[in-house]
Write a protein that holds these residues in place. Structure first.
Motif, PDB file in Angstrom:
ATOM      1  N   UNK A 139      -0.199  22.590   7.930  1.00  0.00           N
ATOM      2  CA  UNK A 139      -1.319  22.900   6.917  1.00  0.00           C
ATOM      3  C   UNK A 139      -0.933  22.842   5.592  1.00  0.00           C
ATOM      4  N   UNK A 140      -1.205  21.860   4.820  1.00  0.00           N
ATOM      5  CA  UNK A 140      -0.663  21.689   3.517  1.00  0.00           C
ATOM      6  C   UNK A 140       0.496  20.964   3.126  1.00  0.00           C
ATOM      7  N   UNK A 141       0.902  20.571   4.325  1.00  0.00           N
ATOM      8  CA  UNK A 141       2.157  19.732   4.206  1.00  0.00           C
ATOM      9  C   UNK A 141       1.695  18.046   3.613  1.00  0.00           C
ATOM     10  N   UNK A 142       2.474  17.499   2.716  1.00  0.00           N
ATOM     11  CA  UNK A 142       2.341  16.115   2.274  1.00  0.00           C
ATOM     12  C   UNK A 142       3.249  15.424   2.756  1.00  0.00           C
ATOM     13  N   UNK A 143       2.560  13.860   2.971  1.00  0.00           N
ATOM     14  CA  UNK A 143       3.413  12.973   3.328  1.00  0.00           C
ATOM     15  C   UNK A 143       3.186  11.633   2.716  1.00  0.00           C
ATOM     16  N   UNK A 144       4.267  10.783   2.387  1.00  0.00           N
ATOM     17  CA  UNK A 144       4.118   9.573   1.928  1.00  0.00           C
ATOM     18  C   UNK A 144       4.140   8.537   2.912  1.00  0.00           C
ATOM     19  N   UNK A 145       3.461   7.741   2.537  1.00  0.00           N
ATOM     20  CA  UNK A 145       3.180   6.332   3.515  1.00  0.00           C
ATOM     21  C   UNK A 145       3.419   4.956   2.714  1.00  0.00           C
ATOM     22  N   UNK A 146       4.173   4.197   3.207  1.00  0.00           N
ATOM     23  CA  UNK A 146       4.360   2.950   2.262  1.00  0.00           C
ATOM     24  C   UNK A 146       4.543   1.654   3.227  1.00  0.00           C
ATOM     25  N   UNK A 152       8.010   3.585   4.727  1.00  0.00           N
ATOM     26  CA  UNK A 152       7.727   4.802   4.698  1.00  0.00           C
ATOM     27  C   UNK A 152       6.884   5.188   6.108  1.00  0.00           C
ATOM     28  N   UNK A 153       7.054   5.560   7.077  1.00  0.00           N
ATOM     29  CA  UNK A 153       6.275   5.590   7.982  1.00  0.00           C
ATOM     30  C   UNK A 153       6.554   4.822   9.371  1.00  0.00           C
ATOM     31  N   UNK A 154       6.219   5.107  10.445  1.00  0.00           N
ATOM     32  CA  UNK A 154       6.396   4.453  11.653  1.00  0.00           C
ATOM     33  C   UNK A 154       5.165   3.563  12.128  1.00  0.00           C
ATOM     34  N   UNK A 155       5.338   2.454  12.344  1.00  0.00           N
ATOM     35  CA  UNK A 155       4.256   1.453  12.630  1.00  0.00           C
ATOM     36  C   UNK A 155       4.202   1.641  14.341  1.00  0.00           C
ATOM     37  N   UNK A 156       2.903   2.501  14.722  1.00  0.00           N
ATOM     38  CA  UNK A 156       2.624   2.725  16.051  1.00  0.00           C
ATOM     39  C   UNK A 156       1.963   1.594  16.591  1.00  0.00           C
ATOM     40  N   UNK A 157       1.093   0.768  16.012  1.00  0.00           N
ATOM     41  CA  UNK A 157       0.191  -0.410  16.429  1.00  0.00           C
ATOM     42  C   UNK A 157      -0.295  -1.069  15.479  1.00  0.00           C
ATOM     43  N   UNK A 205       0.695  -1.151  -0.185  1.00  0.00           N
ATOM     44  CA  UNK A 205      -0.001   0.026  -0.010  1.00  0.00           C
ATOM     45  C   UNK A 205       0.973   1.282   0.020  1.00  0.00           C
ATOM     46  N   UNK A 206       0.534   2.218  -0.968  1.00  0.00           N
ATOM     47  CA  UNK A 206       1.350   3.522  -0.791  1.00  0.00           C
ATOM     48  C   UNK A 206       0.194   4.420  -0.980  1.00  0.00           C
ATOM     49  N   UNK A 207       0.345   5.428  -0.015  1.00  0.00           N
ATOM     50  CA  UNK A 207      -0.465   6.537  -0.097  1.00  0.00           C
ATOM     51  C   UNK A 207       0.333   7.842  -0.142  1.00  0.00           C
ATOM     52  N   UNK A 208      -0.340   8.879  -0.816  1.00  0.00           N
ATOM     53  CA  UNK A 208       0.430  10.364  -0.609  1.00  0.00           C
ATOM     54  C   UNK A 208      -0.938  11.089   0.000  1.00  0.00           C
ATOM     55  N   UNK A 209      -0.669  11.647   1.327  1.00  0.00           N
ATOM     56  CA  UNK A 209      -1.752  12.374   2.087  1.00  0.00           C
ATOM     57  C   UNK A 209      -1.414  13.693   2.324  1.00  0.00           C
ATOM     58  N   UNK A 210      -2.094  14.462   2.640  1.00  0.00           N
ATOM     59  CA  UNK A 210      -2.016  16.021   2.857  1.00  0.00           C
ATOM     60  C   UNK A 210      -2.650  16.512   4.042  1.00  0.00           C
ATOM     61  N   UNK A 211      -1.970  17.102   4.906  1.00  0.00           N
ATOM     62  CA  UNK A 211      -2.644  17.594   6.134  1.00  0.00           C
ATOM     63  C   UNK A 211      -3.617  18.887   5.674  1.00  0.00           C
ATOM     64  N   UNK A 212      -4.853  18.992   6.306  1.00  0.00           N
ATOM     65  CA  UNK A 212      -5.856  20.153   6.078  1.00  0.00           C
ATOM     66  C   UNK A 212      -5.757  20.757   7.325  1.00  0.00           C
ATOM     67  N   UNK A 250      -1.791   1.334  12.828  1.00  0.00           N
ATOM     68  CA  UNK A 250      -1.773   2.980  13.241  1.00  0.00           C
ATOM     69  C   UNK A 250      -0.360   3.479  12.650  1.00  0.00           C
ATOM     70  N   UNK A 251      -0.240   4.284  11.869  1.00  0.00           N
ATOM     71  CA  UNK A 251       1.259   4.566  11.234  1.00  0.00           C
ATOM     72  C   UNK A 251       1.444   6.007  11.573  1.00  0.00           C
ATOM     73  N   UNK A 252       2.847   6.359  12.233  1.00  0.00           N
ATOM     74  CA  UNK A 252       3.112   7.614  12.720  1.00  0.00           C
ATOM     75  C   UNK A 252       3.931   8.325  11.479  1.00  0.00           C
ATOM     76  N   UNK A 253       3.820   9.601  11.417  1.00  0.00           N
ATOM     77  CA  UNK A 253       4.515  10.524  10.591  1.00  0.00           C
ATOM     78  C   UNK A 253       5.947  10.629  11.002  1.00  0.00           C
ATOM     79  N   UNK A 254       5.995  10.595  12.453  1.00  0.00           N
ATOM     80  CA  UNK A 254       7.258  10.977  12.929  1.00  0.00           C
ATOM     81  C   UNK A 254       7.583  12.430  13.590  1.00  0.00           C
TER      82      UNK A 254
END
Length: 326
Positions: free
Chosen positions: A228-235, A201-206, A167-174, A219-223
């Protein structure tokens, strides 16, 4: 297999969602500080201030004013910005005494609209396994991020059972502050045990499994908190324990408008499906619509690509030949 994704903006703590917003109470914005001090100096109760705004044709509640003072929310819409200008006069402030302290207006539109609890329930239905698994956290599911892009790669073994899901995501903070994302997966064999999860890409929290539904929650942590407006990749990759429940479909619930979704399924090299098609459903209770045949290529794979996705469930379904081994 079905997948859904969402966000818990709190730090890991049994999925408890904080009642305060992501804005920092320890360091409130200049607008909140100035408004609170101006109200204190003027000595007017909030309901009286709202009455004076109402006399000018501006509807505002004392609760909204209280939230602005505590930096829980900020004025953004046109009627709220009109209220800020009127407050400068009511609170005996110079022109711009409040409005000049507001941050740039948050971008609005399709990509940054938050997905509320009602929209989530419309997609998954009343008393869905997602709601039961999340409990009280369901109300804030994916509240402070939007998913822009999703790519999934599904690998099946010779019996047609799921073995790997990438699974790959690109997410953005609103909003300012989200620190983690939650993804939910409903495996084809809920009794097959908890799968392994490898975060690239990301940290497994649980990683937990809901006992009632069998749904798996990551539950995947961003670190760090996103702005606002920042993007983050999750893999990440999920590997299931061996089980004997062949699957005939894979689908993903998309709760808000999304730029694109790509699903790529790898069938066993010596066992290809006889038929394969993509489909769309408005919600979990709806029938398949927009059914389109999909070709299995020479490498034994098929893919579904959807652009400018609206809310709904996107999936691929396949049927094995009658003479295929079980």
């Amino acid at each position: 297999m079905t997948d859904t994704s969402g966000l818990s903006s709190s730090k890991p703590n049994n999925l408890e969602i904080p009642t305060e917003s992501a804005f920092s109470a320890a360091c409130p914005a200049p607008f909140a500080v100035a408004l609170r001090e101006a109200v204190r100096r003027r000595g007017l109760p909030l309901d009286r201030i709202c009455e004076r705004l109402n006399a000018r044709g501006i509807r505002l509640t004392p609760a909204t004013l209280s939230y602005w003072q505590r930096d829980r929310t900020r004025p953004e819409r046109s009627d709220s910005l009109r209220a800020v200008v009127a407050l400068e006069s009511i609170l005996d402030l110079p022109p711009g005494g409040l409005s000049a302290l507001l941050p740039p207006q948050r971008p609005r539109g399709r990509r940054v609209a938050r997905t509320d609890e009602h929209a989530t329930r419309r997609l998954y239905g009343q008393e869905s396994w997602q709601e039961q698994a999340l409990g009280d956290a369901f109300a804030d599911f994916n509240r402070d991020i939007v998913v822009l892009l999703t790519r999934e790669v599904l690998h099946l073994d010779r019996r047609g059972c799921v073995r790997r899901l990438i699974v790959n995501h690109l997410v953005r903070a609103v909003a300012d502050g989200p620190e983690q994302m939650m993804n939910l997966h409903f495996l084809d064999d809920p009794d097959g045990g908890l799968p392994e999860a490898n975060l690239r890409c990301g940290q497994l929290e649980s990683l937990r499994q809901d006992a009632a539904s069998g749904g798996v929650m990551l539950q995947i942590g961003f670190g760090r908190p996103l702005t606002l407006g920042e993007t983050m990749a999750v893999d990440y990759e999920i590997r299931t324990a061996p089980y004997d429940s062949p699957t005939g479909f894979h689908e993903r619930g998309i709760r808000g408008n999304q730029d694109a979704y790509l699903l790529h399924v790898y069938f066993p090299h010596d066992r290809h499906p006889a038929l394969c098609h993509s489909y769309y459903r408005e919600n979990s209770a709806a029938k398949e619509r927009k059914v389109r045949p999909l070709a299995v290529d020479t490498s034994g794979t098929a893919h579904l690509y959807a652009a400018q996705c609206r809310q709904g469930i996107y999936g691929m379904r396949w049927h094995w030949p009658d003479d295929s081994p079980s």
